[in-house]
Enzyme design. Sequence first.
Site, PDB file in Angstrom:
ATOM      1  CE  LYS A   1       2.266   4.735   8.220  1.00 38.13           C
ATOM      2  NZ  LYS A   1       0.875   4.623   8.681  1.00 38.13           N
TER       3      LYS A   1
ATOM      4  CG  ASP B   1       5.854   3.573   0.828  1.00 35.80           C
ATOM      5  OD1 ASP B   1       4.669   3.402   0.501  1.00 35.80           O
ATOM      6  OD2 ASP B   1       6.190   4.282   1.802  1.00 35.80           O
TER       7      ASP B   1
ATOM      8  CE1 TYR C   1      -2.432   3.220   2.580  1.00 30.38           C
ATOM      9  CE2 TYR C   1      -3.749   2.472   0.717  1.00 30.38           C
ATOM     10  CZ  TYR C   1      -3.500   3.374   1.733  1.00 30.38           C
ATOM     11  OH  TYR C   1      -4.342   4.469   1.885  1.00 30.38           O
TER      12      TYR C   1
END
Length: 458
Positions: A295, A267, A172
């Site tokens: 994050k 990623d 994702y």
Amino acid sequence: MTNFFLISKLGHDVLFQKTTTIYKVTDILNISNSQEVFASAQDLMPGGVSSPVRAFKSVNGQPIVFDRVKGPFAWDIDGNRYIDYIGSWGPAICGHAHPEVITALQEAIEKGTSFGAPCVLENKLAQMVIDAVPSVEMVRFVNSGTEACMAVLRLMRAYTGRDKVIKFDGCYHGHADMFLVKAGSGVATLGLPDSPGVPRTTTSNTLTAPYNDLEAVKKLFSENPDAISGVILEPIVGNAGFITPEPGFLEGLRELTTENGALLVFDEVMTGFRISYGGAQERFGVIPDLTTLGKVIGGGLPVGAYGGRKEIMSLIAPSGPVYQAGTLSGNPLAMTAGIKTLELLKQEGTYEKLETTTSRLVEGIKDVANKNGIEITGGSVSAMFGFFLCDGPVRNFEEAKSTNSELFGKLHREMLNKGVYLAPSSYEAGFTSLAHTEEEIDQTIEAFDQSFKVLKDN
Ligand code: KE4
């Protein structure tokens, strides 16, 4: 020694002595305020949430409405306390509401919440990221991981002059159209066939392969000569459940992309500063051309970033023609929280502590699952972990689908009622923090043991 099982109820801790019979605290845990607030949210926001996975759909559960968080804990609006293994989906690696982060934000907010202009804090966080992450010589801040991945794809295409991109089933990279192809996280959780509203023309340039399958990637390159801008992947998958790269996989991708004049993109929105201070690329010793982050580098405030070699990054406006912009990018509060978080992580012994805590947790979970005859496979790397309720190994998304999601739903409810807050999906990873102590880990393993006993007997 008599084990006590601690439950917070109505704001005060009630000690329940563990009895020989397994008691289900379901009928003790009062979540009526959560139920009421979540019910009224249904008319206000789609599914009553700001992000799909929070709706607890795949575990058929009743979402818990948070009131506050601190350290390894979360409290709901009924006063119940939970040991939290989501940590806001990654940012709370130092523990929620770390006092030094809070103090730094209190000082920063006195000077304003957003400038929309350059500020020295951006330089400071940029330098910290550049010093830490091996592939990054220059960085651009944005406001989410989705934005970072969107921008990095545009940059890959501009730099190579090629339109196609390879991603992996179950990975994702945020919700931008071109990545909603066999995506993980909430897309997998909800079993969505990618997503309506995404034109076929947009995803026709997105090629997919099974994770850990180098031959499949080789085949895509041979079928699309000089047409693939690059390969983007989670260097450790956290959005199809927890899946680690097989030995040689990352190294093989590095060779394949170089051979084919394509870029390798990690990623690291989830793994960045979690797997090590330099991310998964430092831990595994495989250096991509570009990296996305998010994050942790925002310490709980909205931040994303992408970075890489200067010769590539200098294509980004205004130094180059590749456009990307953002009103709140580099805002002083997010920069402040990120700076303080990385300062805390840089301290001696941080990652050794995270590694020890998390591996003890996962080995404990597997031990009590095996003791109760529950099929399980799983593992951890630093402060990231996961397990599947099936026989291993799980090397890709297809194999992840053999997990027993229905059993996981029951487990999730049992654990919630025992004061442990797990990701509400088989297709997510779990996160520990520097605030999780041996006591929380022992309590969690005890709760898993009791929950597995209930599952076995029902
Ligand atoms: P955000 O746009 O949610 O900040 O980041 C997107 C993203 C990109 N890349 C990776 C590897 C990610 O894990 C994410 C977002 N992670 C999910 C958790 N699986 C966010 C939680 C949510 O969607 O509510």
